[in-house]
Design an enzyme around this catalytic site. Sequence first.
Site, mmCIF file in Angstrom:
data_model
loop_
_atom_site.group_PDB
_atom_site.id
_atom_site.type_symbol
_atom_site.label_atom_id
_atom_site.label_comp_id
_atom_site.label_asym_id
_atom_site.label_seq_id
_atom_site.Cartn_x
_atom_site.Cartn_y
_atom_site.Cartn_z
ATOM 1 C CG LEU A 39 -1.926 -1.140 1.324
ATOM 2 C CD1 LEU A 39 -2.702 -1.059 2.640
ATOM 3 C CD2 LEU A 39 -2.897 -1.129 0.138
ATOM 4 N N GLY A 40 2.038 1.178 0.567
ATOM 5 C CA GLY A 40 2.897 2.353 0.634
ATOM 6 C C GLY A 40 4.228 2.014 1.271
ATOM 7 N NE ARG A 41 9.041 0.124 -1.044
ATOM 8 C CZ ARG A 41 8.988 -1.190 -0.869
ATOM 9 N NH1 ARG A 41 9.497 -1.723 0.241
ATOM 10 N NH2 ARG A 41 8.430 -1.967 -1.766
ATOM 11 N N GLY A 42 7.545 3.952 3.373
ATOM 12 C CA GLY A 42 8.108 5.138 3.997
ATOM 13 C C GLY A 42 9.587 4.959 4.263
ATOM 14 C CG ASP A 160 4.058 13.567 9.691
ATOM 15 O OD1 ASP A 160 4.179 14.647 9.084
ATOM 16 O OD2 ASP A 160 4.434 12.476 9.213
#
Length: 306
Positions: A39-42, A160
């Site tokens: 779904l996403g990468r940080g 954040d």
Amino acid sequence: MILLTQSSDTTVQKSSTAVTHDGEKSVLSSSSWVKTQLLGRGAYASVYLATSKSHKHKTERAIKSAELSRASSLMDERRILIRLQSPFILRCYGDEIALEENDPLHIQYNLILEYCSGQCIADLIEDNHGRLFESDVKLFARDVLSGLSYIHDRNIIHCDIKPDNLLLCPTDHRFRPNGYLTKIGDFGLAMEKGSIEYGNGYGHRRGTTRYMAPELMSHGIVDFGVDVWALGCSVLEMLTGESVWGEYGDLGSADWVNLIGYTGFTPHIPNWLSEEAQDFLSRCLERDVLKRWSSHSLTNHPFAML
């Protein structure tokens, strides 16, 4: 994003056991979840859609995963999230330490989270090719304010807030005309007032640069007002479809510090917005933190009321 994390004090042993974040030995096995989609990468973790192996009815969750040796910020996030129970905060179902199925030499720390299939507000802005309807933005803002008031009452500062971290959970149109309930996610940078880490609240420059409040940018002051400023930036982006401070282009780190921390400027609020929206934004984007409205006060602003 500016990430300040402590080095992990978790020890990994070269056998089938590891020392957990609670200091207890744990026998390692493969995860009880099957990761089906990235779904996403940080910077320090990746988020996957996952399905349970054990449940009779295949439960879907979002799994936030990092190598155990680099998972201290995820463990900090878990310590905060596990205490929070609000419809406006992403729910945490616990965590696990497991062997990576495709690479048994690597040990993963998995944070098990509620899955919001509506993606996030940043995606909604992008999919809409610009600004959102003000009626929808009001609903999003009210939900986020409910979540902020909840965590602020518990001495937690998110640090954040931005459209990427405001997640959309589909719900019955009878309860939300736009079909979504907005939940605050990603507490990886959150701080608790009164904690040893928080100290006197100074020297904690953290967050995503474009959304950082003046006092945070100039002196690293973290208090509830930084979340309110970031909410104002986020609502402004929802209403205009443009990046906050976008008129200044791409800036270097020192230029961001000067612009937000020292120039006295505030993000541009277009005069074509409704008077309610302009006034709401001006209360959020007040440079003087003592004059900036609190999350509780903003819940009573006409823009955020039914």
